[in-house]
Design a protein around this motif. Sequence first.
Motif, mmCIF file in Angstrom:
data_model
loop_
_atom_site.group_PDB
_atom_site.id
_atom_site.type_symbol
_atom_site.label_atom_id
_atom_site.label_comp_id
_atom_site.label_asym_id
_atom_site.label_seq_id
_atom_site.Cartn_x
_atom_site.Cartn_y
_atom_site.Cartn_z
ATOM 1 N N ALA A 98 75.459 -40.952 -47.010
ATOM 2 C CA ALA A 98 75.965 -39.900 -46.114
ATOM 3 C C ALA A 98 75.309 -40.014 -44.739
ATOM 4 O O ALA A 98 75.996 -39.944 -43.712
ATOM 5 C CB ALA A 98 75.706 -38.526 -46.720
ATOM 6 N N TYR A 99 73.982 -40.208 -44.691
ATOM 7 C CA TYR A 99 73.299 -40.368 -43.396
ATOM 8 C C TYR A 99 73.824 -41.584 -42.644
ATOM 9 O O TYR A 99 74.024 -41.531 -41.433
ATOM 10 C CB TYR A 99 71.786 -40.530 -43.586
ATOM 11 N N TYR A 100 74.011 -42.666 -43.368
ATOM 12 C CA TYR A 100 74.465 -43.909 -42.740
ATOM 13 C C TYR A 100 75.799 -43.710 -42.026
ATOM 14 O O TYR A 100 75.965 -44.089 -40.865
ATOM 15 C CB TYR A 100 74.575 -45.002 -43.806
ATOM 16 N N TYR A 101 76.762 -43.092 -42.715
ATOM 17 C CA TYR A 101 78.085 -42.899 -42.107
ATOM 18 C C TYR A 101 78.088 -41.762 -41.088
ATOM 19 O O TYR A 101 78.786 -41.839 -40.082
ATOM 20 C CB TYR A 101 79.146 -42.681 -43.185
ATOM 21 N N GLY A 109 75.611 -36.152 -34.951
ATOM 22 C CA GLY A 109 74.246 -36.313 -34.486
ATOM 23 C C GLY A 109 73.753 -37.701 -34.875
ATOM 24 O O GLY A 109 74.526 -38.544 -35.344
ATOM 25 N N HIS A 110 72.465 -37.908 -34.708
ATOM 26 C CA HIS A 110 71.918 -39.243 -34.955
ATOM 27 C C HIS A 110 70.536 -39.150 -35.572
ATOM 28 O O HIS A 110 69.870 -38.121 -35.483
ATOM 29 C CB HIS A 110 71.839 -40.040 -33.654
ATOM 30 N N LEU A 111 70.130 -40.249 -36.177
ATOM 31 C CA LEU A 111 68.757 -40.401 -36.632
ATOM 32 C C LEU A 111 68.032 -41.187 -35.550
ATOM 33 O O LEU A 111 68.517 -42.219 -35.094
ATOM 34 C CB LEU A 111 68.708 -41.143 -37.974
ATOM 35 N N ARG A 112 66.884 -40.675 -35.129
ATOM 36 C CA ARG A 112 66.156 -41.284 -34.009
ATOM 37 C C ARG A 112 64.762 -41.701 -34.464
ATOM 38 O O ARG A 112 64.295 -41.292 -35.501
ATOM 39 C CB ARG A 112 66.040 -40.281 -32.862
ATOM 40 N N GLY A 113 64.116 -42.461 -33.635
ATOM 41 C CA GLY A 113 62.761 -42.911 -33.939
ATOM 42 C C GLY A 113 62.796 -44.313 -34.514
ATOM 43 O O GLY A 113 63.510 -45.180 -34.019
ATOM 44 N N ASP A 114 62.070 -44.522 -35.583
ATOM 45 C CA ASP A 114 61.963 -45.843 -36.204
ATOM 46 C C ASP A 114 63.154 -46.093 -37.136
ATOM 47 O O ASP A 114 62.989 -46.402 -38.311
ATOM 48 C CB ASP A 114 60.635 -45.928 -36.966
ATOM 49 N N SER A 121 67.385 -48.373 -43.851
ATOM 50 C CA SER A 121 66.648 -47.361 -43.081
ATOM 51 C C SER A 121 67.105 -45.958 -43.460
ATOM 52 O O SER A 121 66.302 -45.029 -43.526
ATOM 53 C CB SER A 121 66.834 -47.564 -41.582
ATOM 54 N N SER A 122 68.405 -45.819 -43.717
ATOM 55 C CA SER A 122 68.929 -44.523 -44.155
ATOM 56 C C SER A 122 68.343 -44.154 -45.519
ATOM 57 O O SER A 122 68.008 -42.993 -45.766
ATOM 58 C CB SER A 122 70.458 -44.564 -44.237
ATOM 59 N N ALA A 123 68.213 -45.150 -46.410
ATOM 60 C CA ALA A 123 67.636 -44.895 -47.733
ATOM 61 C C ALA A 123 66.166 -44.515 -47.613
ATOM 62 O O ALA A 123 65.695 -43.593 -48.289
ATOM 63 C CB ALA A 123 67.802 -46.119 -48.620
ATOM 64 N N TYR A 124 65.434 -45.215 -46.764
ATOM 65 C CA TYR A 124 64.024 -44.873 -46.543
ATOM 66 C C TYR A 124 63.893 -43.423 -46.068
ATOM 67 O O TYR A 124 63.090 -42.651 -46.584
ATOM 68 C CB TYR A 124 63.407 -45.829 -45.516
ATOM 69 N N PHE A 125 64.727 -43.060 -45.087
ATOM 70 C CA PHE A 125 64.686 -41.691 -44.578
ATOM 71 C C PHE A 125 65.048 -40.699 -45.678
ATOM 72 O O PHE A 125 64.423 -39.644 -45.809
ATOM 73 C CB PHE A 125 65.641 -41.540 -43.386
ATOM 74 N N SER A 126 66.037 -41.053 -46.490
ATOM 75 C CA SER A 126 66.462 -40.175 -47.576
ATOM 76 C C SER A 126 65.346 -39.995 -48.609
ATOM 77 O O SER A 126 65.144 -38.898 -49.117
ATOM 78 C CB SER A 126 67.723 -40.738 -48.228
ATOM 79 N N PHE A 127 64.625 -41.062 -48.927
ATOM 80 C CA PHE A 127 63.493 -40.952 -49.865
ATOM 81 C C PHE A 127 62.440 -39.980 -49.330
ATOM 82 O O PHE A 127 61.896 -39.168 -50.089
ATOM 83 C CB PHE A 127 62.854 -42.319 -50.129
ATOM 84 N N THR A 128 62.158 -40.045 -48.030
ATOM 85 C CA THR A 128 61.139 -39.139 -47.482
ATOM 86 C C THR A 128 61.644 -37.698 -47.437
ATOM 87 O O THR A 128 60.856 -36.768 -47.599
ATOM 88 C CB THR A 128 60.685 -39.573 -46.075
ATOM 89 N N ALA A 129 62.936 -37.508 -47.236
ATOM 90 C CA ALA A 129 63.486 -36.149 -47.215
ATOM 91 C C ALA A 129 63.596 -35.579 -48.626
ATOM 92 O O ALA A 129 63.207 -34.434 -48.878
ATOM 93 C CB ALA A 129 64.848 -36.129 -46.528
ATOM 94 N N PHE A 130 64.132 -36.358 -49.562
ATOM 95 C CA PHE A 130 64.352 -35.901 -50.941
ATOM 96 C C PHE A 130 63.045 -35.490 -51.607
ATOM 97 O O PHE A 130 62.989 -34.499 -52.323
ATOM 98 C CB PHE A 130 65.025 -37.025 -51.740
ATOM 99 N N GLY A 136 58.086 -38.137 -40.572
ATOM 100 C CA GLY A 136 58.339 -37.839 -39.172
ATOM 101 C C GLY A 136 58.576 -39.058 -38.300
ATOM 102 O O GLY A 136 58.745 -38.917 -37.093
ATOM 103 N N ASP A 137 58.584 -40.249 -38.877
ATOM 104 C CA ASP A 137 58.845 -41.434 -38.073
ATOM 105 C C ASP A 137 60.327 -41.595 -37.744
ATOM 106 O O ASP A 137 60.687 -42.283 -36.801
ATOM 107 C CB ASP A 137 58.299 -42.693 -38.750
ATOM 108 N N ILE A 138 61.178 -40.943 -38.524
ATOM 109 C CA ILE A 138 62.612 -40.860 -38.227
ATOM 110 C C ILE A 138 62.964 -39.377 -38.186
ATOM 111 O O ILE A 138 62.616 -38.627 -39.100
ATOM 112 C CB ILE A 138 63.455 -41.572 -39.305
ATOM 113 N N THR A 139 63.625 -38.960 -37.118
ATOM 114 C CA THR A 139 63.977 -37.547 -36.978
ATOM 115 C C THR A 139 65.479 -37.400 -36.759
ATOM 116 O O THR A 139 66.086 -38.192 -36.037
ATOM 117 C CB THR A 139 63.223 -36.893 -35.801
ATOM 118 N N PRO A 140 66.069 -36.384 -37.379
ATOM 119 C CA PRO A 140 67.507 -36.150 -37.205
ATOM 120 C C PRO A 140 67.781 -35.289 -35.978
ATOM 121 O O PRO A 140 66.929 -34.508 -35.545
ATOM 122 C CB PRO A 140 67.883 -35.406 -38.479
ATOM 123 N N SER A 141 68.980 -35.436 -35.434
ATOM 124 C CA SER A 141 69.437 -34.556 -34.361
ATOM 125 C C SER A 141 70.855 -34.110 -34.695
ATOM 126 O O SER A 141 71.529 -34.710 -35.520
ATOM 127 C CB SER A 141 69.404 -35.281 -33.015
#
Length: 177
Positions: A98-101, A109-114, A121-130, A136-141
């Motif tokens: 979902a984040y990827y698309y 909006g977008h995912l920013r940062g690293d 990268s979307s999966a990594y971000f999802s693991f940290t959110a879940f 905080g190295d990737i932030t949503p907008s």
Amino acid sequence: MNDDKGLSTTTLNREARFATDTQQVEYQHAKRSRFSMLKVFLINSAVIAFAVVIHYEFLYQFTMVMPKLRIRHRFRILLGVFAALTAHAIEIWIFATAYYYMDKAADWGHLRGDYDGSLLSSAYFSFTAFTTLGLGDITPSGNLRYLVGLESLTGFVLITWTASFLYLEMTRYWDRE
């Protein structure tokens, strides 16, 4: 023709038309905003519902299969832990997709940062959110922020559900072995 303030009828008509145009633009923006929030709500709800149904099915199927297994209880619990981890990984990948698309869509909006825009990268971000780790190295907008918050809440609930399930399965057979 002038009124008592020295404004011409043409000027007053132009100002009235501008006010009407401004109101019309504001109305259209509010209408789009309501539709946008409805779209955000419905898509976020669908992603969460899909993850919860997958989790339920994993736990339900494991409850049906566990008593039929002809192995020691401790190995059944280990299988339960691996099944739960598999379920969580699948749920995380659902959010990652979902984040990827959404990141590639214009209005989300977008995912920013690293974040390099990849599915990994979307999966990594999802693991940290879940897991509510939230490095905080990737932030949503934009509207992505809502799904991130909901994923953290969903992850917390599903992880707790798994812990309760495994605890109940362990206590069912502890006294027997």
